[in-house]
Design a protein around this motif. Sequence first.
Motif, short mmCIF file in Angstrom:
data_model
loop_
_atom_site.label_atom_id
_atom_site.label_comp_id
_atom_site.label_asym_id
_atom_site.label_seq_id
_atom_site.Cartn_x
_atom_site.Cartn_y
_atom_site.Cartn_z
N VAL A 267 -0.15 4.01 -5.66
CA VAL A 267 -0.11 2.78 -6.46
C VAL A 267 -0.31 3.11 -7.93
CG1 VAL A 267 -1.33 0.62 -6.95
CG2 VAL A 267 -0.83 1.27 -4.58
N ASP A 268 -1.28 3.99 -8.21
CA ASP A 268 -1.58 4.34 -9.60
C ASP A 268 -0.44 5.12 -10.26
OD1 ASP A 268 -4.03 3.14 -9.38
OD2 ASP A 268 -5.14 4.99 -8.98
N CYS A 269 0.43 5.71 -9.47
CA CYS A 269 1.52 6.52 -10.02
C CYS A 269 2.71 5.70 -10.49
CB CYS A 269 2.02 7.51 -8.96
SG CYS A 269 0.92 8.87 -8.62
N ILE A 270 2.86 4.50 -9.97
CA ILE A 270 4.10 3.72 -10.17
C ILE A 270 3.85 2.55 -11.11
CG2 ILE A 270 5.94 2.46 -8.98
CD1 ILE A 270 5.17 3.99 -6.43
N ASP A 271 4.79 2.32 -12.00
CA ASP A 271 4.70 1.20 -12.94
C ASP A 271 4.56 -0.11 -12.15
OD1 ASP A 271 6.25 -1.12 -14.48
OD2 ASP A 271 5.53 0.32 -15.98
N PRO A 272 3.62 -0.99 -12.56
CA PRO A 272 3.38 -2.24 -11.81
C PRO A 272 4.62 -3.09 -11.60
CG PRO A 272 1.63 -1.88 -13.40
CD PRO A 272 2.67 -0.84 -13.67
N LEU A 273 5.52 -3.13 -12.57
CA LEU A 273 6.73 -3.93 -12.43
C LEU A 273 7.67 -3.32 -11.39
CD1 LEU A 273 7.47 -4.85 -16.17
CD2 LEU A 273 6.42 -6.28 -14.39
N VAL A 274 7.73 -2.00 -11.35
CA VAL A 274 8.57 -1.30 -10.37
C VAL A 274 7.94 -1.40 -8.98
CG1 VAL A 274 9.55 0.94 -9.71
CG2 VAL A 274 9.40 0.28 -12.14
N LEU A 275 6.61 -1.40 -8.94
CA LEU A 275 5.88 -1.39 -7.68
C LEU A 275 6.19 -2.61 -6.82
CD1 LEU A 275 3.77 0.51 -6.39
CD2 LEU A 275 2.00 -0.96 -7.36
N LYS A 276 6.51 -3.72 -7.46
CA LYS A 276 6.78 -4.96 -6.73
C LYS A 276 7.98 -4.84 -5.80
CE LYS A 276 4.80 -7.98 -10.28
NZ LYS A 276 5.07 -9.08 -11.23
N LYS A 277 8.81 -3.86 -6.03
CA LYS A 277 10.01 -3.68 -5.21
C LYS A 277 9.68 -3.16 -3.82
CE LYS A 277 14.12 -0.69 -5.00
NZ LYS A 277 14.91 0.35 -5.70
N TYR A 278 8.52 -2.52 -3.68
CA TYR A 278 8.23 -1.77 -2.46
C TYR A 278 7.15 -2.43 -1.59
CZ TYR A 278 10.51 1.80 -5.31
OH TYR A 278 11.39 2.48 -6.11
N LYS A 279 7.31 -2.24 -0.28
CA LYS A 279 6.25 -2.55 0.67
C LYS A 279 5.47 -1.27 0.90
CE LYS A 279 7.00 -5.01 4.47
NZ LYS A 279 7.42 -5.35 5.88
N LEU A 280 4.17 -1.29 0.65
CA LEU A 280 3.34 -0.10 0.80
C LEU A 280 2.37 -0.28 1.96
CD1 LEU A 280 4.37 0.22 -2.21
CD2 LEU A 280 2.28 1.51 -2.60
N ILE A 281 2.26 0.74 2.79
CA ILE A 281 1.34 0.74 3.92
C ILE A 281 0.57 2.06 3.94
CG2 ILE A 281 1.13 0.66 6.44
CD1 ILE A 281 3.64 -1.02 6.54
N GLY A 282 -0.75 1.96 4.08
CA GLY A 282 -1.58 3.15 4.13
C GLY A 282 -2.71 2.99 5.13
N PHE A 283 -3.68 3.88 5.04
CA PHE A 283 -4.79 3.90 5.99
C PHE A 283 -6.13 3.77 5.28
CE2 PHE A 283 -1.54 5.46 8.71
CZ PHE A 283 -1.94 5.17 10.00
N ASP A 284 -7.05 3.11 5.95
CA ASP A 284 -8.47 3.12 5.64
C ASP A 284 -8.87 2.14 4.53
OD1 ASP A 284 -8.82 5.12 7.57
OD2 ASP A 284 -8.27 6.65 6.11
N ASN A 285 -9.94 1.40 4.84
CA ASN A 285 -10.44 0.38 3.93
C ASN A 285 -11.51 0.94 2.99
OD1 ASN A 285 -11.95 0.63 6.33
ND2 ASN A 285 -12.91 -1.37 6.04
N THR A 286 -11.14 1.97 2.22
CA THR A 286 -12.01 2.45 1.16
C THR A 286 -11.97 1.45 0.02
OG1 THR A 286 -10.22 3.69 0.09
CG2 THR A 286 -11.51 4.85 1.77
N PRO A 287 -12.98 1.39 -0.84
CA PRO A 287 -12.97 0.42 -1.94
C PRO A 287 -11.71 0.45 -2.80
CG PRO A 287 -15.16 1.34 -1.70
CD PRO A 287 -14.28 2.10 -0.74
N PRO A 288 -11.18 1.63 -3.20
CA PRO A 288 -9.94 1.61 -3.99
C PRO A 288 -8.75 1.03 -3.21
CG PRO A 288 -11.04 3.74 -4.19
CD PRO A 288 -11.72 3.02 -3.08
N ASN A 289 -8.69 1.31 -1.91
CA ASN A 289 -7.60 0.78 -1.11
C ASN A 289 -7.73 -0.73 -0.92
OD1 ASN A 289 -6.52 3.31 -0.86
ND2 ASN A 289 -7.09 3.60 1.28
N ILE A 290 -8.96 -1.20 -0.74
CA ILE A 290 -9.19 -2.65 -0.61
C ILE A 290 -8.75 -3.36 -1.88
CG2 ILE A 290 -10.98 -4.42 -0.46
CD1 ILE A 290 -12.51 -2.58 1.43
N ALA A 291 -9.05 -2.77 -3.05
CA ALA A 291 -8.63 -3.37 -4.32
C ALA A 291 -7.11 -3.50 -4.38
CB ALA A 291 -9.14 -2.53 -5.48
N CYS A 292 -6.40 -2.50 -3.89
CA CYS A 292 -4.93 -2.55 -3.87
C CYS A 292 -4.42 -3.62 -2.92
CB CYS A 292 -4.36 -1.19 -3.46
SG CYS A 292 -4.62 0.13 -4.66
#
Length: 358
Positions: A267-292
């Motif tokens: 998430v931090d690598c991709i421009d926020p406007l570009v990021l909206k194009k993608y569905k992202l799925i990952g693992f684990d409810n760490t605080p940074p992941n929860i924020a995303c």
Amino acid sequence: MITIKDIAKEAQVSEGTVDRVLHNRGGVSKRTEAKIKDILKKHNYSINPVASALASKNKYTIAVLIPEHSDSDIFWKSPYMGILKASNEFNSFGIQVTVYRFDQYDSSSYTSKFKSMLQSNPSMALIVPLFINETKFMITELEDSNIPYVFMNIDLEGFNNIAFTGQDAYTAGYIAAKLMHSGGQSDAKYLIVYSEHNLTVNNTVLRRIKGFKDYFESQELYDAPLSLRVDDFSHMDATADTVNTFLSDHPSIHGIFVPSSRINRIVDCIDPLVLKKYKLIGFDNTPPNIACLENETVSFLISQKPFDQGYESIQLMADYLIKKKIPHGKIYLPIDILTKENVRYNDRNALQFEVEHL
């Protein structure tokens, strides 16, 4: 007569936390400790010497070999806290737990901590078998010493561990693919992003990737998911260049799957406007992941219940030592699909325990 259970209920903490305060073993926040002591004083509570004597008759030691956590890679904090909670609760039954934490990026740290663990001559060992080749050597020494052992989080075949506690990684990857493909365009392509370290040492990540790919094969979809390897998620500039170049070269990609706890790094690598194009799925409810998840840059997280992995591992080992109860070979924990709407309700017991011990 008031019991430890009554004290714990009034203080809104676990019985193990009360026990730690009673025996001055530390590991409890000053605020919680003061609260418990006030309740003990109010009820004029004292330790039952007969019960203590009975508990001291049989002593067992469980040695735990687990990766250390850091602010930048916090995943392993949750299983550690689960181990600590179980340690608190079973200490009064003569179970002593000692944790040996190693650098997950350094195989020599893994073997060094194992040697220290083995020298302690534990009754049982709980191991996160991160480095496969080194684990083969280590297990030989455990078996030569007649020390039973349990694997946690990473499920390796071909060993004589009495149990495994963790996630069914293959099924979790399969579910991730099903979520990714749901509602997708017929010509959409999907990308798997993983690190070199994860692929070479972590069997769990490999199983998730296989499950993800097998879903698309089972649906007879001709375009298999694409794969992208990055050297190290912690090297943000290099990772960003690699990911953005790949996405630019493959405009038909509509979803990104990260089979580890590092989805927030993508998430931090991709421009926020570009990021909206993608569905992202990952693992684990760490605080940074929860924020995303909450800011909707990530669509789904799949939880492998890391706190419960730690707690249930110690629980089944305590049952084995005290009650001679033989565990089932594989203890698979629930596969939770987390969304923005439900993530804050997940693992509330774990969060409460962590607050008590900070």
